[in-house]
Design a protein around this motif. Structure first.
Motif, PDB file in Angstrom:
ATOM      1  N   HIS A  14      23.759  10.794  18.865  1.00  0.00           N
ATOM      2  CA  HIS A  14      24.867  10.065  17.524  1.00  0.00           C
ATOM      3  C   HIS A  14      25.099  10.731  16.678  1.00  0.00           C
ATOM      4  O   HIS A  14      25.464  10.555  15.337  1.00  0.00           O
ATOM      5  CB  HIS A  14      25.270   8.425  17.580  1.00  0.00           C
ATOM      6  N   ASP A  49      31.885  10.132  19.547  1.00  0.00           N
ATOM      7  CA  ASP A  49      29.823  10.596  20.001  1.00  0.00           C
ATOM      8  C   ASP A  49      29.374  10.680  18.614  1.00  0.00           C
ATOM      9  O   ASP A  49      28.420   9.995  18.435  1.00  0.00           O
ATOM     10  CB  ASP A  49      29.997  11.527  20.800  1.00  0.00           C
ATOM     11  N   PRO A 269      30.985   2.215  20.715  1.00  0.00           N
ATOM     12  CA  PRO A 269      32.076   3.533  19.832  1.00  0.00           C
ATOM     13  C   PRO A 269      33.160   3.183  18.798  1.00  0.00           C
ATOM     14  O   PRO A 269      33.925   2.025  19.705  1.00  0.00           O
ATOM     15  CB  PRO A 269      31.905   4.193  20.721  1.00  0.00           C
TER      16      PRO A 269
END
Length: 282
Positions: A14, A49, A269
């Protein structure tokens, strides 16, 4: 790993690591540089991401700024008529918008600076959240040395990052600011002995940030940028609206439980962004 003409991009755990990768040209900024940077920042902003971004470089210097040969070919500033001079406004606006994308990115941005950070490069790193540097790094508002005004962000962002008197000295003289003075003035947060230690330190900080709830990182960046540009009363009011919008009992419980159980916390996320114009028609 994504290799571009001017950059190299890697996303691991990440953390996005964007590396300026034209050391033979001192990582100068030509039109391709701007196109690729704008594209990468848009993709990072829309995706989910990456949760933190480190910007570093290769070779002797972080970046020597604008590629001056571009003004002799790819970029033409027409000063022969009011219409031509008016067009400079839109040209600069597009360039400024790319660095503003970094400032508006939905994640923290750490600039890891070694060697020279000159001209347009200083404009760029002024849009980052945090700046780390090597002890041999230096910063320079180079534009005054070539007969022009710095115009892509340094003179607008740096007054909020360092003392105005020091900034005026740099802007009017084109002198180099050493890493030690940059640290003392608040422009830089931490100094490292080598480029390798610099990058590792920046990545470690980015990993710590990426372990936090992405929506809380987004909210913190929103609040800090707003407070920078507004008064305390307005900023407190905005904070109430912001906290009310993103508060999550689940996130708080997960963070506390993870600390108590000595484990890594797990957070969802951010949502992937799809511009309205790109939504398929029914």
């Amino acid at each position: 790993m994504t290799d571009l003409t001017c950059f190299r991009l890697d996303i691991t755990d990440h953390v996005a690591h964007l590396v300026l990768n034209r050391p033979q040209a001192l990582n100068t900024m030509n039109p391709v540089f701007w196109r690729e940077l704008d594209h990468v920042l848009q993709q990072l902003h829309r995706g989910n991401d990456a949760r933190a971004l480190v910007l570093s470089s290769t070779g002797k210097h972080f970046s020597a700024g604008m590629a001056l040969d571009a003004f002799g070919g790819a970029i033409t500033l027409d000063d022969r008529s009011p219409e031509g001079r008016a067009a400079i406004f839109d040209l600069l606006g597009g360039m400024q918008a790319t660095f503003s994308r970094m400032e508006e990115l939905r994640m923290p941005v750490i600039a890891a600076i070694h060697g020279g950070c000159i001209g347009g490069a200083l404009d760029m790193v002024s849009a980052a959240c945090i700046r780390y540097a090597t002890r041999d790094a230096f910063f320079c508002i180079q534009e005054i040395n070539i007969g022009m005004v710095a115009d892509v962000g340094s003179l607008q962002r740096l007054p909020r990052l360092m003392p105005m008197g020091l900034l005026k000295e740099l802007a009017y003289t084109g002198r180099r600011l050493s890493a030690e003075r940059a640290l003392a003035s608040g422009l830089v947060t931490e100094l490292f002995d080598t480029p390798e230690a610099l990058v590792q330190g920046a990545l470690q900080s980015a990993r710590e940030m990426a372990a936090k709830p992405p929506v809380a990182l987004w909210g913190s960046k929103q609040a800090l940028n707003y407070a920078r540009d507004h008064g305390i009363e307005d900023s407190l009011r905005q904070m109430g609206w912001l906290q009310g919008a993103i508060w999550s009992n689940r996130h708080v419980h997960e963070a506390v439980s993870a600390q108590q159980q000595r484990r890594s916390a797990e957070f969802p996320p951010l949502a992937v962004l799809t511009p309205f114009a790109e939504i398929p028609s029914p």
